[in-house]
Design a protein around this motif. Structure first.
Motif, PDB file in Angstrom:
ATOM      1  N   CYS A 249       1.218  -1.132  -0.176  1.00 56.18           N
ATOM      2  CA  CYS A 249      -0.113  -0.407   0.212  1.00 56.18           C
ATOM      3  C   CYS A 249       0.956   1.309   0.194  1.00 56.18           C
ATOM      4  O   CYS A 249       0.091   2.240  -0.305  1.00 56.18           O
ATOM      5  CB  CYS A 249      -1.145   0.342   1.094  1.00 56.18           C
ATOM      6  SG  CYS A 249      -2.363  -1.324   0.785  1.00 56.18           S
ATOM      7  N   ASN A 250       1.968   0.497   0.107  1.00 55.34           N
ATOM      8  CA  ASN A 250       2.766   2.033  -0.137  1.00 55.34           C
ATOM      9  C   ASN A 250       3.104   2.974  -1.564  1.00 55.34           C
ATOM     10  O   ASN A 250       3.201   3.865  -1.900  1.00 55.34           O
ATOM     11  CB  ASN A 250       4.307   1.496   0.749  1.00 55.34           C
ATOM     12  CG  ASN A 250       5.601   3.567   0.538  1.00 55.34           C
ATOM     13  OD1 ASN A 250       4.861   4.431   0.671  1.00 55.34           O
ATOM     14  ND2 ASN A 250       6.078   3.187   1.189  1.00 55.34           N
TER      15      ASN A 250
ATOM     16  N   ASP B 230      -1.158   3.180  -3.366  1.00 53.63           N
ATOM     17  CA  ASP B 230      -2.035   4.075  -2.404  1.00 53.63           C
ATOM     18  C   ASP B 230      -3.144   5.076  -2.140  1.00 53.63           C
ATOM     19  O   ASP B 230      -3.262   5.849  -1.704  1.00 53.63           O
ATOM     20  CB  ASP B 230      -0.633   5.074  -2.118  1.00 53.63           C
ATOM     21  CG  ASP B 230      -0.203   6.354  -2.962  1.00 53.63           C
ATOM     22  OD1 ASP B 230      -1.243   6.124  -3.679  1.00 53.63           O
ATOM     23  OD2 ASP B 230      -0.374   7.237  -2.247  1.00 53.63           O
ATOM     24  N   SER B 231      -4.521   3.777  -2.643  1.00 50.04           N
ATOM     25  CA  SER B 231      -5.499   4.785  -2.397  1.00 50.04           C
ATOM     26  C   SER B 231      -6.452   4.044  -2.652  1.00 50.04           C
ATOM     27  O   SER B 231      -5.614   2.372  -3.085  1.00 50.04           O
ATOM     28  CB  SER B 231      -5.532   5.479  -3.562  1.00 50.04           C
ATOM     29  OG  SER B 231      -5.640   5.379  -4.750  1.00 50.04           O
TER      30      SER B 231
ATOM     31  N   GLU C   3       1.884  -2.570   4.653  1.00 43.55           N
ATOM     32  CA  GLU C   3       2.125  -0.737   5.228  1.00 43.55           C
ATOM     33  C   GLU C   3       0.531  -0.524   4.679  1.00 43.55           C
ATOM     34  O   GLU C   3       0.166   0.584   4.030  1.00 43.55           O
ATOM     35  CB  GLU C   3       2.781  -0.019   4.114  1.00 43.55           C
ATOM     36  CG  GLU C   3       3.861  -0.009   4.101  1.00 43.55           C
ATOM     37  CD  GLU C   3       5.430   0.640   3.513  1.00 43.55           C
ATOM     38  OE1 GLU C   3       5.460   1.327   4.179  1.00 43.55           O
ATOM     39  OE2 GLU C   3       6.182  -0.553   2.685  1.00 43.55           O
TER      40      GLU C   3
ATOM     41  N   SER D  43       2.254   9.397   9.107  1.00 41.37           N
ATOM     42  CA  SER D  43       2.941   8.482   9.432  1.00 41.37           C
ATOM     43  C   SER D  43       4.718   8.666   8.501  1.00 41.37           C
ATOM     44  O   SER D  43       5.597   7.882   8.806  1.00 41.37           O
ATOM     45  CB  SER D  43       2.533   7.986   7.529  1.00 41.37           C
ATOM     46  OG  SER D  43       1.109   7.667   7.148  1.00 41.37           O
TER      47      SER D  43
ATOM     48  N   THR E  22       4.344   8.290  -0.400  1.00 32.24           N
ATOM     49  CA  THR E  22       4.259   8.662  -1.425  1.00 32.24           C
ATOM     50  C   THR E  22       4.459   9.966  -1.861  1.00 32.24           C
ATOM     51  O   THR E  22       4.937  10.585  -1.010  1.00 32.24           O
ATOM     52  CB  THR E  22       2.565   8.047  -1.144  1.00 32.24           C
ATOM     53  OG1 THR E  22       2.137   8.999  -0.063  1.00 32.24           O
ATOM     54  CG2 THR E  22       2.172   6.259  -0.104  1.00 32.24           C
TER      55      THR E  22
ATOM     56  N   MET F 269      -0.684   3.390   5.067  1.00 36.45           N
ATOM     57  CA  MET F 269      -0.130   3.953   3.600  1.00 36.45           C
ATOM     58  C   MET F 269      -1.902   4.524   3.047  1.00 36.45           C
ATOM     59  O   MET F 269      -1.681   5.508   2.593  1.00 36.45           O
ATOM     60  CB  MET F 269       0.437   3.527   2.347  1.00 36.45           C
ATOM     61  CG  MET F 269       1.776   3.664   3.478  1.00 36.45           C
ATOM     62  SD  MET F 269       2.784   5.440   4.069  1.00 36.45           S
ATOM     63  CE  MET F 269       3.957   4.498   5.143  1.00 36.45           C
ATOM     64  N   LEU F 270      -2.856   4.007   4.033  1.00 36.17           N
ATOM     65  CA  LEU F 270      -4.506   3.886   2.133  1.00 36.17           C
ATOM     66  C   LEU F 270      -4.685   5.454   3.171  1.00 36.17           C
ATOM     67  O   LEU F 270      -5.764   5.678   2.715  1.00 36.17           O
ATOM     68  CB  LEU F 270      -5.090   2.571   2.567  1.00 36.17           C
ATOM     69  CG  LEU F 270      -4.911   1.895   1.601  1.00 36.17           C
ATOM     70  CD1 LEU F 270      -5.491   0.564   1.723  1.00 36.17           C
ATOM     71  CD2 LEU F 270      -4.371   1.786   0.235  1.00 36.17           C
TER      72      LEU F 270
END
Length: 420
Positions: A92-93, A96-97, A147, A351, A298, A150-151
């Motif tokens: 998810c890094n 990231d959406s 990760e 983060s 990100t 990150m979302l």
């Protein structure tokens, strides 16, 4: 002209175990966590369907490497017992959406000539397409979200949908379990109460390694990497002690040992000594910061970090959350990014703080200012600017192309007004 290269093979026998993507055959000092992990996944092996598992711990505490090893064991066991299983893995890094996550999941399930494009599809189309693809698999599906913090706010929608997909009628044949990996111990507290009540079936906490554990890990790697007799007494213990004093990060300890070896090799030394470790310390810290800024933040987090750095350098401005957001919006406008909400930018700053780049203090700014969070830069602005100039592949970054990043050597002269 004589060759500038050193004679090979004097210090190192094999450097591959130092690679970031290397998965060791033996995982040390995580027996309890592996036991808990196997308990959580045993239902898959017996055909009862996957549970949801959440893994917490700081960077370098073994979360990802243990998960990779457990997924490898899980594939072997399910194949052996004829249990249909599909494992999908997302970082998810990078994605990231929720939009990017859905596209990545679908494309992992499809052939290379039938990929979903990044531009065009709506979220509704992506959700329905994903469920169609999943239901064609039957059996069980485990979705690993590394990760996951990150979302940000997208977590609630994603984590609410998957565990309830069959109950809501979105899936008929396939059972889905989620493995979420987070650097943030408080991640669960940020979730919607409805998500928490149905999701967190198993939680596993990876504590920082202590000096003794890091010594055991480094001893193991030293035997794989270095030639016999090239490690002087006390080198392993010093690397372990330094890393334990910081964050108990095994990756940091390994980087320190590798850098000390590189220095010894360059100096044509016969052994890696404690003096080489001391010299390696400053290099590793600088490289750690550059790696975080270039590879682990990100795009949106980089914008927030740049805004915070400018405000830390400007004596006439305060790096409070309100000001950071205003500067962040201006940077977005200059380089064409869509600004996120204030809440989301605060998530970005949290983060970044977890990576050790920022410190946050709540201060009373007086009757006019009230109470506010002040974000202080914990690393040199020169390193931040150097890291922001290039992207993960080493190409010139978007921020650099828009001339938003000052030269690192001119960091002291950088002022907010010059770039906004």
């Amino acid at each position: 002209m004589d060759s500038p290269f050193d004679e090979p093979g004097k210090i190192f026998a094999d450097k591959r175990p130092f690679d970031e993507g290397y998965t060791p055959e033996t995982i040390l000092c995580r027996e309890e966590e592996i036991s808990r992990y196997s308990e959580a996944l045993q239902d898959v092996v017996e055909g009862f369907g996957p549970n949801n598992v959440f893994i917490y711990g700081q960077t370098g505490n073994g979360k990802t490497v243990v998960t990779k090893k457990m997924m490898s064991f899980l594939r072997e066991e399910t194949q052996q017992h004829d249990i249909p299983l599909t494992i999908l893995e997302i970082n998810c890094n990078k994605d990231d959406s929720i939009f990017n996550v859905l596209i990545s999941l679908i494309n992992q399930l499809r052939s290379k000539d039938d990929q979903v494009p990044e531009q065009g599809p709506t979220k509704g189309f992506l959700w329905s397409t994903l469920y169609e693809e999943l239901d064609q698999l039957e059996g069980d599906v485990v979705v690993v979200l590394d990760e996951i913090d990150m979302l940000g706010a997208d977590n609630d929608k994603l984590l609410y949908e998957f565990p309830r997909a069959r109950k809501m009628g979105s899936l008929e044949n396939t059972r889905v379990g989620v493995i979420g990996i987070s650097n943030n111990h408080m991640f669960k507290d940020s979730l919607d109460p409805r998500v928490k009540s149905t999701l967190c079936e198993y939680e596993i906490f990876f504590s920082p390694y202590d000096a003794n554990e890091l010594t055991e890990i480094l001893d193991h790697y030293a035997e794989l990497v270095f030639r016999d007799g090239t490690i002087d007494d006390g080198v392993i213990e010093l690397c372990a002690a330094r890393a334990a004093q910081e964050q108990g990060d095994a990756r940091e300890a390994l980087d320190l040992l590798e850098t000390a070896g590189n220095i010894a090799r360059k100096q044509d030394a016969d052994q890696v000594t404690q003096a080489h470790v001391e010299e390696a310390g400053s290099r590793v810290e600088e490289q750690r910061v550059l790696t975080i800024v270039r590879d682990q933040l990100t795009s949106q987090m980089k914008l927030a970090l740049l805004a915070t750095t400018f405000l830390n350098l400007d004596d006439e401005s305060s790096p409070r959350a309100k000001n950071i957001y205003q500067v962040y919006e201006n940077i977005c406008e200059v380089c064409g990014y869509e600004p996120r909400s204030k809440r989301r930018v605060n998530d970005f700053l949290d983060s970044i703080r977890l990576y050790g780049l920022l410190e946050r203090d709540e201060r009373n700014l007086g009757r006019a200012g009230g109470r506010s969070y002040i974000h202080t830069l914990e690393v040199s602005p020169e390193l931040v600017f150097e890291g922001l100039k290039y992207d993960q592949e080493g190409a010139e970054s978007m921020l650099e192309r828009y001339d938003l990043v000052p030269d690192p050597e001119d960091a002291d002269q950088a002022r907010l007004t010059a770039y906004m």
